[in-house]
Design an enzyme around this catalytic site. Structure first.
Site, short mmCIF file in Angstrom:
data_model
loop_
_atom_site.label_atom_id
_atom_site.label_comp_id
_atom_site.label_asym_id
_atom_site.label_seq_id
_atom_site.Cartn_x
_atom_site.Cartn_y
_atom_site.Cartn_z
N CYS A 105 0.82 -1.20 0.00
CA CYS A 105 0.00 0.00 0.00
C CYS A 105 0.86 1.25 0.00
CB CYS A 105 -0.93 -0.01 1.22
SG CYS A 105 -2.10 1.36 1.27
N CYS A 201 -5.83 -2.96 7.93
CA CYS A 201 -6.99 -2.07 7.97
C CYS A 201 -8.25 -2.69 7.41
CB CYS A 201 -6.67 -0.77 7.24
SG CYS A 201 -6.48 -0.92 5.43
#
Length: 393
Positions: A105, A201
């Site tokens: 990410c 997340c």
């Protein structure tokens, strides 16, 4: 706009770290623009939760930006997050590897795709709330560990290339978590006591198995068989995706000693189990290595006119290597190989060196580079090659 000010795009997750980063950058004289990436796809089972992929994070980030007097935007990166992070996460498990989505990410989204948004807004830098130090020099940047050893996040930034590092700012690198919370309290920020997430997340409760079942569907799991290191059949399993090196839960019982997953063979979908000693590794290889151009060590990354890189190498070097984020680091001898690979010989053998995880190399607090741990020949196939009679593998 004051032309003397440099403009920075700050990634705001709605947490205390990125919030205080905004304040610090503003105090340092930057013109700060806050941005929160909307990254939850429609099937993200945690989209309603207080995560960086949930709507509460956007609300918190917007509130902090208002308190700091900086503009705030939301950019929709759901499709890219799905393609570059979630699909990678799922496919790695399907290949018998254990992924690290945070590294991906950072490289692909936060310091990758987001740059087009930063450039469109006339920004000179992208900033985040990572606990790491980025030193800017005339022709390169050096990545160092954050000052707070309990919070250091340089591991997650190892794969950033030089152009990304040179336009990145990490204002929290020389601070500790208690200092950050103290600043947040002094500013009256609503996120001052917000609990740090210890999870991926988009995977609530760290239950990656439930996420994979939801995201992939049960028909996409690769079922197979479980064997011990001696080649004895122990049972069947519901999918190689449900196992990772070092795992104890979910294994057949009946052994007087604790059993662990010591290997996975994606070619046959076999899970190999053994005892604690079978988890110990003395050497391994990494691929897709990203070398950092650090003066005074054996590796140099030379940017070429065409935009590519070539790697110069002197001799094998002694480094400390972290084989996962939570690993304390251990001494190793590092040797560069061809095709972006490197060989790592550990001075002290380590447990659960896991294919798919990142191995990051340090000289003191300086990041020399890192790569992705490769799978060696599966234990079962080694037994077959060493056996004079046919084996189960």
């Amino acid at each position: 706009m004051n032309k003397a000010k440099q403009r920075v795009l700050l990634g705001m997750s709605g947490g205390v770290d990125s919030s205080v980063a905004g304040y610090l950058l503003r105090e340092q004289g930057y013109e700060v623009i806050g941005v929160t990436m909307k990254v939850w796809p429609q099937d993200c089972i945690s989209r309603a939760e207080d995560k960086c992929c949930g709507p509460q994070a956007i609300a918190d980030a917007r509130s902090v930006a208002h308190s700091l007097g900086i503009p705030h935007y939301v950019v929709d990166e759901a499709d890219q997050f799905e393609r570059l992070v979630i699909d990678y996460f799922s496919s790695e498990y399907q290949s018998g590897r254990t992924p690290n989505p945070c590294v991906m990410c950072n490289e692909k989204l936060k310091f990758g795709n987001l740059w087009s948004k930063a450039a469109a807004l006339g920004c000179d830098y992208i900033a985040t709330g990572h606990y790491a130090i980025i030193e800017k020099h005339a022709d390169h940047a050096i990545l160092r560990k954050g000052l707070d050893p309990r919070k250091d996040q340089s591991y997650f930034l190892f794969s950033l290339r030089q152009p990304q590092l040179r336009r990145a700012l990490t204002p929290l690198g020389k601070m500790t978590k208690p200092q950050i919370r103290e600043i947040a309290h002094s500013l009256g920020l609503k996120v001052a006591d917000k609990v740090d997430s210890q999870e991926i997340c988009f995977v609530p409760g760290n239950d990656y198995k439930a996420f994979l079942r939801s995201h992939l569907g049960k028909n996409e799991f690769h079922r197979g068989e479980i064997y011990d290191v001696a080649g004895n059949f122990l049972g069947e399993h519901e999918g190689i995706e449900l196992f990772t090196i070092g795992q104890r839960k979910g294994l057949p019982g009946g052994s007087p000693m604790p059993r662990y997953v010591v290997d996975l063979d994606p070619a046959t979908n076999r899970v190999i189990v053994g005892d604690a000693d079978d988890l110990v590794t003395e050497e391994f290889e990494v691929d897709r290595v990203n070398w950092h151009p650090v003066t005074g060590v054996g590796y140099h990354n030379h940017q070429e006119a065409a935009g590519g890189t070539r790697h110069g190498y002197s001799q094998e070097i002694e480094v400390t290597v972290k084989i996962r984020y939570s690993h304390a680091g251990t001494w190793a001898t590092l040797t560069q190989l061809d095709d972006g690979r490197a060989h790592v010989r550990l001075h002290d053998p380590q447990r659960a060196v896991t294919p798919g995880q990142a191995a990051v190399f340090y000289d003191g607090d300086i990041v020399l580079g890192g790569g992705w741990i490769c799978r060696s020949e599966p234990i079962g196939r080694k037994l077959l090659s060493q056996s004079a009679t046919p084996a189960l593998f």
